[in-house]
Design a protein around this motif. Structure first.
Motif, PDB file in Angstrom:
ATOM      1  N   ARG A 207       0.963  -1.067  -0.024  1.00 18.46           N
ATOM      2  CA  ARG A 207      -0.179  -0.100   0.057  1.00 18.46           C
ATOM      3  C   ARG A 207       0.853   1.212  -0.065  1.00 18.46           C
ATOM      4  N   LYS A 208       0.497   2.466  -0.454  1.00 20.36           N
ATOM      5  CA  LYS A 208       1.273   3.530  -0.800  1.00 20.36           C
ATOM      6  C   LYS A 208       1.301   4.050   0.698  1.00 20.36           C
ATOM      7  N   GLY A 210       1.343   5.893   4.001  1.00 25.48           N
ATOM      8  CA  GLY A 210       0.861   7.208   4.485  1.00 25.48           C
ATOM      9  C   GLY A 210      -0.807   6.733   4.461  1.00 25.48           C
ATOM     10  N   ASN A 211      -1.209   5.877   3.518  1.00 25.41           N
ATOM     11  CA  ASN A 211      -2.555   5.440   3.418  1.00 25.41           C
ATOM     12  C   ASN A 211      -3.200   4.718   4.506  1.00 25.41           C
ATOM     13  N   PHE A 212      -4.551   4.541   4.863  1.00 25.98           N
ATOM     14  CA  PHE A 212      -4.862   3.624   6.081  1.00 25.98           C
ATOM     15  C   PHE A 212      -5.009   2.366   5.350  1.00 25.98           C
ATOM     16  N   GLY A 213      -4.435   1.386   6.284  1.00 33.09           N
ATOM     17  CA  GLY A 213      -4.765   0.295   6.102  1.00 33.09           C
ATOM     18  C   GLY A 213      -3.402  -0.771   6.120  1.00 33.09           C
ATOM     19  N   ASP A 215      -0.578  -3.310   5.254  1.00 33.29           N
ATOM     20  CA  ASP A 215       0.651  -3.287   4.162  1.00 33.29           C
ATOM     21  C   ASP A 215       0.307  -3.803   2.797  1.00 33.29           C
ATOM     22  N   TYR A 250      -8.062  -2.551  10.746  1.00 31.54           N
ATOM     23  CA  TYR A 250      -8.035  -2.822   9.259  1.00 31.54           C
ATOM     24  C   TYR A 250      -8.998  -4.147   9.161  1.00 31.54           C
ATOM     25  N   ARG A 330       1.483   1.289  -5.658  1.00 32.72           N
ATOM     26  CA  ARG A 330       0.032   1.687  -6.297  1.00 32.72           C
ATOM     27  C   ARG A 330      -1.016   1.810  -5.128  1.00 32.72           C
ATOM     28  N   ASN A 331      -2.012   2.653  -5.089  1.00 31.32           N
ATOM     29  CA  ASN A 331      -2.829   3.028  -4.052  1.00 31.32           C
ATOM     30  C   ASN A 331      -4.110   2.231  -4.145  1.00 31.32           C
ATOM     31  N   ARG A 332      -4.311   1.195  -3.449  1.00 31.57           N
ATOM     32  CA  ARG A 332      -5.473   0.317  -3.328  1.00 31.57           C
ATOM     33  C   ARG A 332      -6.743   1.067  -2.833  1.00 31.57           C
TER      34      ARG A 332
END
Length: 332
Positions: A207-208, A210-213, A215, A250, A330-332
């Motif tokens: 995951r990008k 800084g994005n919530f979620g 890894d 998560y 990539r950003n999921r």
């Protein structure tokens, strides 16, 4: 005692830790150096003769300004308890009395007021004047009984603890993100899931930042069965910390069927009470049991096992690593 076997174990621990943290640095093994401590103020004396600690160290700052030096020393002495307490403090002296001659893995220069935090992290504080060393102490037999991957995991955990207590979370995160990409691009995660008798449908890139979620995420099936399951993957290299609350979040937010945690220590004792207030969860010893119990399964993949696995594929890592670091996650 087999001195050569002990020496190989100590060097092997440092080399595997460095190879895991810096797989694309061609001369990283040159950081491992032999050293001997002979200073009465630091290691004491006996019958008028200064004692010696000897072992191996790696000054990682030479290739990474975020990091410092880590040491592994062979301490062949049975210390008088009063002398050990005077030199090293109560907690270290007590542990050394229990082990006798020992192997000590440690990092330096923690503030004095971090002693309790070092203990809570599972390590032993060694008081050295106005600073503290964070140490892992093992008897010779205990050290030789464990594989170098286990000791390499301890090396990495100590380095991350050093950054954490210096409030340098960004440095820790950078190392963790690099490892996420290495696990993904090297094929290690897919290989491990197959070894757990799962069929791998897909594994998303990390995951990008800084994005919530979580890894990474894999979609898997139990071998020979048709239902598809969502498996979250979380990677961290120190104590569980804030993951105690974020992992249950998560699981709930992304409706995961299971979470695999890549970490030095088993997270379940800390996660169990956190899950109790949100969703039903259980320890998952093998991932192919994902369909056998209600609620969410939590599986621990020990960092030591990852280190050993990566060591076996080290020849291919240099070719893989530029792809792992060169692309944009990539950003999921």
């Amino acid at each position: 005692m087999n001195v050569d076997a002990l020496s190989n174990h100590m060097q092997g621990a440092l080399r595997r830790a460095l190879r895991t943290l810096y797989p694309a640095t061609p001369d990283v093994m040159s950081l491992v150096r032999v050293h001997v401590w002979r200073d009465r103020r630091y290691v004491g004396d006996h019958a008028g003769k200064v004692l010696a600690w000897e072992g191996f160290s790696a000054n990682i700052r030479r290739i990474d300004s975020r990091m410092r030096t880590v040491y592994i020393d062979f301490v062949p002495h049975d210390y008088d308890q009063a002398m050990a307490t005077q030199l090293f403090g109560d907690e270290f002296a007590l542990k050394l009395r229990k082990t006798g001659p020992a192997v000590i893995t440690y990092v330096l220069d923690f503030p004095v007021d971090t002693s309790a935090k070092i203990t809570r992290a599972g390590f032993v504080p060694r008081i050295m004047g106005r600073t503290i060393h964070a140490c892992a102490i093992a008897s010779i037999a205990e050290y030789l009984a464990d594989d170098p991957g286990s000791h390499a995991s301890t090396v990495i955990e100590l380095l991350m603890l050093q950054k954490a207590l210096a409030n340098e979370r960004r440095a820790i995160h950078g190392v963790e993100v690099s490892l996420q990409h290495l696990l993904h691009q090297s094929g290690y995660l897919a290989t491990y899931l197959l070894s757990q008798r799962l069929e791998v449908v897909s594994i998303d890139a990390p995951r990008k930042a800084g994005n919530f979620g979580h890894d990474l995420e894999a979609r898997v099936r139990v071998r020979g069965e048709s239902p598809e399951y969502r498996l979250g993957i979380e990677v961290y290299l120190q104590g569980i910390g804030y993951h105690r609350t974020t992992i249950p979040a998560y699981v709930s937010q992304f409706e995961l069927n299971a979470m695999m945690v890549v970490a030095p220590r088993d997270p379940w004792p800390d996660l169990e009470p956190s899950f109790a207030s949100s969703v039903s969860a259980h320890r998952l010893n093998r991932l192919n049991q994902i369909a056998n119990a209600p609620g969410v399964g939590v599986h621990h993949l020990p960092l030591s096992k990852v280190i050993d696995g990566l060591a076996q594929t080290a020849g291919g890592i240099d070719a893989i690593w530029p792809k792992a670091t060169g692309g944009t996650p990539r950003n999921r």
